[in-house]
Design a protein around this motif. Structure first.
Motif, PDB file in Angstrom:
ATOM      1  N   ARG A  37      16.185 152.004 123.748  1.00  0.00           N
ATOM      2  CA  ARG A  37      17.538 151.579 123.368  1.00  0.00           C
ATOM      3  C   ARG A  37      17.866 150.451 124.050  1.00  0.00           C
ATOM      4  O   ARG A  37      17.885 150.231 125.245  1.00  0.00           O
ATOM      5  CB  ARG A  37      18.461 152.824 123.882  1.00  0.00           C
ATOM      6  CG  ARG A  37      19.788 152.900 123.129  1.00  0.00           C
ATOM      7  CD  ARG A  37      20.683 153.814 123.716  1.00  0.00           C
ATOM      8  NE  ARG A  37      21.420 153.492 124.762  1.00  0.00           N
ATOM      9  CZ  ARG A  37      22.636 153.063 124.900  1.00  0.00           C
ATOM     10  NH1 ARG A  37      23.337 153.125 123.648  1.00  0.00           N
ATOM     11  NH2 ARG A  37      23.372 152.673 125.978  1.00  0.00           N
ATOM     12  N   ASP A  38      18.082 149.631 123.228  1.00  0.00           N
ATOM     13  CA  ASP A  38      18.323 148.007 123.470  1.00  0.00           C
ATOM     14  C   ASP A  38      19.540 147.848 124.346  1.00  0.00           C
ATOM     15  O   ASP A  38      19.324 147.203 125.566  1.00  0.00           O
ATOM     16  CB  ASP A  38      18.618 147.200 122.235  1.00  0.00           C
ATOM     17  CG  ASP A  38      17.543 147.179 121.238  1.00  0.00           C
ATOM     18  OD1 ASP A  38      16.931 146.246 121.123  1.00  0.00           O
ATOM     19  OD2 ASP A  38      17.489 148.191 120.538  1.00  0.00           O
ATOM     20  N   GLU A  39      20.405 148.699 124.333  1.00  0.00           N
ATOM     21  CA  GLU A  39      21.699 148.786 124.941  1.00  0.00           C
ATOM     22  C   GLU A  39      21.235 149.002 126.688  1.00  0.00           C
ATOM     23  O   GLU A  39      22.124 148.536 127.771  1.00  0.00           O
ATOM     24  CB  GLU A  39      22.745 149.363 124.830  1.00  0.00           C
ATOM     25  CG  GLU A  39      23.475 148.925 123.436  1.00  0.00           C
ATOM     26  CD  GLU A  39      22.630 149.555 122.279  1.00  0.00           C
ATOM     27  OE1 GLU A  39      23.276 149.215 121.223  1.00  0.00           O
ATOM     28  OE2 GLU A  39      21.520 150.138 122.322  1.00  0.00           O
ATOM     29  N   ASP A  40      20.336 149.636 126.761  1.00  0.00           N
ATOM     30  CA  ASP A  40      19.886 149.950 128.194  1.00  0.00           C
ATOM     31  C   ASP A  40      18.746 149.225 128.913  1.00  0.00           C
ATOM     32  O   ASP A  40      18.691 149.616 130.093  1.00  0.00           O
ATOM     33  CB  ASP A  40      19.216 151.483 128.358  1.00  0.00           C
ATOM     34  CG  ASP A  40      20.033 152.616 127.791  1.00  0.00           C
ATOM     35  OD1 ASP A  40      21.346 152.476 127.981  1.00  0.00           O
ATOM     36  OD2 ASP A  40      19.752 153.611 127.164  1.00  0.00           O
ATOM     37  N   MET A  41      18.372 148.123 127.998  1.00  0.00           N
ATOM     38  CA  MET A  41      17.205 147.547 128.609  1.00  0.00           C
ATOM     39  C   MET A  41      17.472 146.607 129.824  1.00  0.00           C
ATOM     40  O   MET A  41      16.607 146.590 130.777  1.00  0.00           O
ATOM     41  CB  MET A  41      16.787 146.315 127.553  1.00  0.00           C
ATOM     42  CG  MET A  41      15.725 145.649 127.826  1.00  0.00           C
ATOM     43  SD  MET A  41      14.877 144.639 126.493  1.00  0.00           S
ATOM     44  CE  MET A  41      14.403 145.868 125.483  1.00  0.00           C
ATOM     45  N   ALA A  42      18.470 146.192 129.990  1.00  0.00           N
ATOM     46  CA  ALA A  42      18.886 145.442 131.193  1.00  0.00           C
ATOM     47  C   ALA A  42      18.848 146.270 132.411  1.00  0.00           C
ATOM     48  O   ALA A  42      18.310 145.848 133.503  1.00  0.00           O
ATOM     49  CB  ALA A  42      20.360 144.645 131.199  1.00  0.00           C
ATOM     50  N   ASP A  43      19.601 147.576 132.417  1.00  0.00           N
ATOM     51  CA  ASP A  43      19.514 148.419 133.388  1.00  0.00           C
ATOM     52  C   ASP A  43      18.003 148.813 133.621  1.00  0.00           C
ATOM     53  O   ASP A  43      17.732 148.868 135.197  1.00  0.00           O
ATOM     54  CB  ASP A  43      20.260 149.740 132.943  1.00  0.00           C
ATOM     55  CG  ASP A  43      21.948 149.184 133.295  1.00  0.00           C
ATOM     56  OD1 ASP A  43      22.086 148.284 133.657  1.00  0.00           O
ATOM     57  OD2 ASP A  43      22.442 150.113 132.345  1.00  0.00           O
ATOM     58  N   VAL A  44      17.240 149.157 132.712  1.00  0.00           N
ATOM     59  CA  VAL A  44      16.079 149.749 132.970  1.00  0.00           C
ATOM     60  C   VAL A  44      15.296 148.671 133.782  1.00  0.00           C
ATOM     61  O   VAL A  44      14.331 148.943 134.606  1.00  0.00           O
ATOM     62  CB  VAL A  44      15.364 149.760 131.646  1.00  0.00           C
ATOM     63  CG1 VAL A  44      13.706 150.127 131.879  1.00  0.00           C
ATOM     64  CG2 VAL A  44      15.786 151.163 131.086  1.00  0.00           C
TER      65      VAL A  44
END
Length: 512
Positions: A248-255
Motif C-alpha cells: 500500500r503506497d501510503e505505508d511505504m515511508a513507514d515501512v
C-alpha cells in the motif's frame, strides 16, 4: 518487521570478488570487526531538488528536520549527483564509477537484469571487507537477476550479491511493477497459490489497466503511467498475482523507516553501513493519511514533509541508541526535481511560489545545473564543524572517501578521495566533474560549465523541463551567472577550447 531467518542467513553467502581499480579481496566481517570505526549512514532521497529544502533557501515548504541536520552539519552548496536520473546516480554512488562508461546504465524497467557486475568492487563490499555490517533499505533500481526473473523464487543476483548483508527493497521505482517488497531476495508476503507474473510488453488477460479502466483509479495518469493498477494507481508495466504481497503506497515511508530503525538497533554494537534510500518525492506521491495537507503544496509537498519527518525519526534512533557520536551521516538526493512526472496530483497547480530548483536552471533529465546539483550535507556529531562549503564534490567521491574512513586502500579512478573535505578539514575538492543526463554529458570545471551540442528538443514537454540541448556549444560562468542565462561560448573562445580539451580527455579515458 525486521527478521533474519535461517533461509535469509544462507542467502547472505556469496563469492569473493575482484575489483575495478587496485582492489583487494575483502575479508569476512567477523575477521575485522573494529568497534572504533564509525558507523556510516547514507540517506538518499529521490528527485529532491536543490531548492526543496529550507537550508538551501526554500520558504514555502518546511523541512525542519533536514534543516536541523544541515544546521549541525556541513552543507555543500556545490555538491553533485553524477546524473540527472536515478539509476545512473545510484550506480555511481555504489561503484565510484561514472555511469556513462557503461552503456546499460540508464533508467531501468522493473524487469532489468542487475547492472552491477557481481565481480565488481562496490562501496558495501569494500566496507564489509573492513569489518562492517552492510544493509540497504528502500529503493534499489539497479536491476535484479540475469534476465527472466522468477519472482516466486529467490530473486538474484541483487543487493546481497554485490556486498549487502541485508536488503529490504523495492525492485525499481514506486511507479513500476513489481509493486512488492523484497527481503534478501525473497518477495515478502508472497502466497504459493497466487504467483506473480510480470511483463513490460503485453498485459495479462483480464487484468485492468489505467488506460482501459479509469473508473478504478484514485490517481489519474498524465503520461506514460497507464498499465497495471495497484492500490488504485496505474503503473508502468503489467503485473498479475501476488495480491497479498503488494504494497500500500501510503505505508511505504513507514515501512522503510521501521526497517532502517530495526537495522540500526540490531547492528549498533559493531560498525555498520546503512544505505537508506527513501522513495520520496518520486511519483506516485502518496503521503500517509497523517501527512496529507500538511504543506498546502499538494502531494509533492506533503511527501517531502513526510520524508523530512522520517529523517528526523532516524536521527532520533541514532541518538536513542547512543551511537550518534560515532556515526557519519550523509544526506543527499539522486537527481534534481520534477513537478509533473506522469500523474495528475496537483503538483503543478499547487506549486505556488515554491521553486524546487531554487536559483538553478533545469531539473531532472537536464544537463543544466538543477539536474545534478542537489542537497548535500555531511553530519558527524562533535567531529564535523557545522557550516557551509562551496567546495566542488560529487557523490562519486564517497566511494574512495569512505574507503579512507574505513581504512581501506580501495579506490577507483573516477572517485576522488576527499575524506578531509567531507569532514570539513580541507577545502581542496574536485577540479573537474563530468555530469550526465540520459547518456548526454557535460563538464563542470572550476566556476565554468561546458555543454556540448546535442540534437533533440530544448524542453522535455511532458514535464516542462529544459534539457540543455542546443545546436552549438554552450559555456556558462556560474560565479556571475548561477542561473546559466548567458552563453559565453562566442565571447570567450579560449575558455571554451580549454573546457572542450578537458571534457574530451576525461571522456576518452579507458579504465578497463
Amino acid at each position: 518487521m525486521f527478521s533474519i531467518t535461517l533461509r535469509c542467513c544462507i542467502k547472505l553467502l556469496f563469492a569473493s570478488t575482484i575489483v575495478l581499480v587496485g582492489c583487494k579481496e575483502p575479508n569476512s566481517t567477523s575477521d575485522k570487526t573494529d568497534l572504533n570505526k564509525p558507523n556510516i549512514v547514507i540517506i538518499y532521497l529521490d528527485d529532491l531538488g536543490y531548492g526543496d529544502v529550507g537550508f538551501n533557501g526554500a520558504t514555502e515548504l518546511q523541512t525542519p528536520n533536514m534543516d536541523k541536520f544541515a544546521e549541525n552539519g556541513l552543507v555543500f552548496t556545490d555538491g553533485y549527483a553524477s546524473s540527472a536520473t536515478c539509476t545512473p546516480s545510484r550506480y555511481a554512488l555504489l561503484t565510484g564509477t561514472y555511469p556513462w562508461r557503461k552503456k546499460d546504465v540508464r533508467i531501468l524497467p522493473g524487469t532489468a537484469p542487475l547492472i552491477i557486475d557481481t565481480m565488481q568492487m562496490t562501496l558495501p563490499k569494500l566496507l564489509k571487507g573492513e569489518g562492517y555490517n552492510t544493509g540497504i533499505v528502500g529503493k534499489w533500481h539497479l536491476g535484479l537477476g540475469n534476465g527472466n526473473v522468477d519472482w516466486n523464487q529467490k530473486v538474484g543476483p541483487g543487493p546481497n550479491e554485490v556486498g549487502f548483508d541485508f536488503s529490504y527493497i523495492m525492485a525499481a521505482t514506486q511507479d513500476r511493477v513489481p509493486t512488492v517488497y523484497i527481503e534478501n531476495g525473497y518477495v515478502e508476503g508472497l502466497e504459493v497459490d497466487d504467483p506473480i507474473a510480470i511483463d513490460y510488453q503485453e498485459n495479462f488477460e483480464g487484468e485492468p489497466t489505467g488506460l482501459e479502466n479509469p473508473e478504478l483509479l484514485k490517481m489519474k495518469w498524465h503520461h506514460g503511467h497507464n498499465n497495471s493498477i495497484v492500490n488504485g494507481i496505474p503503473r508502468i508495466g503489467f503485473m498479475k498475482g501476488g495480491k497479498n504481497a503488494q504494497w500500500r503506497d501510503e505505508d511505504m515511508a513507514d515501512v522503510f523507516l521501521q526497517q532502517a530503525q530495526a537495522y540500526i538497533k540490531s547492528k549498533k554494537d559493531a560498525p555498520f553501513f546503512l544505505y537508506y534510500a527513501l522513495q520520496q518525492p518520486h511519483v506516485p506521491r502518496t503521503p500517509h493519511e497523517r501527512f496529507v495537507g500538511k504543506t498546502g503544496l499538494g502531494p509533492r509537498g506533503d511527501v517531502i514533509y513526510e520524508a523530512d519527518w522520517c529523517i528526523g525519526e532516524l536521527m532520533k534512533t541514532l541518538a536513542q541508541e547512543n551511537i550518534l557520536e560515532n556515526t557519519l551521516v550523509i544526506l543527499t538526493s539522486d537527481n534534481g526535481p520534477v513537478v509533473n512526472d506522469g500523474y495528475y496530483d496537483d503538483a503543478v497547480e499547487k506549486l505556488g511560489d515554491h521553486n524546487p530548483a531554487g536559483p538553478l536552471r533545469g531539473g531532472k533529465y537536464s544537463l543544466f545545473q538543477a539536474g545534478t546539483r542537489v542537497p548535500f550535507v555531511t553530519f558527524w556529531k562533535d567531529k564535523i564543524q557545522p557550516g557551509r562549503s562551496s567546495t566542488l564534490v560529487s557523490q562519486l567521491d564517497l566511494f574512495s572517501s569512505l574507503a579512507q574512513l574505513a581504512g581501506s586502500k580501495e579506490r577507483t579512478a573516477d572517485s576522488e578521495a576527499l575524506l578531509k573535505v567531507f569532514l570539513g578539514e580541507s577545502d581542496e575538492g574536485r577540479e573537474a566533474l563530468i555530469i550526465e543526463a540520459s547518456t548526454r554529458t557535460a563538464l563542470r570545471k572550476g566556476n565554468w560549465v561546458f555543454i556540448p551540442p546535442y540534437e533533440g528538443p530544448a524542453v522535455h514537454q511532458p514535464v516542462n523541463i529544459e534539457l540543455g540541448n542546443h545546436d552549438t556549444h554552450q559555456l556558462f560562468n556560474l560565479k556571475t551567472d548561477l542561473g546559466e542565462t548567458t552563453d559565453l561560448s562566442e565571447v570567450n573562445p579560449e575558455k571554451l577550447q580549454e573546457m572542450i580539451k578537458t571534457y574530451e580527455a576525461i571522456r576518452a579515458e579507458n579504465l578497463n
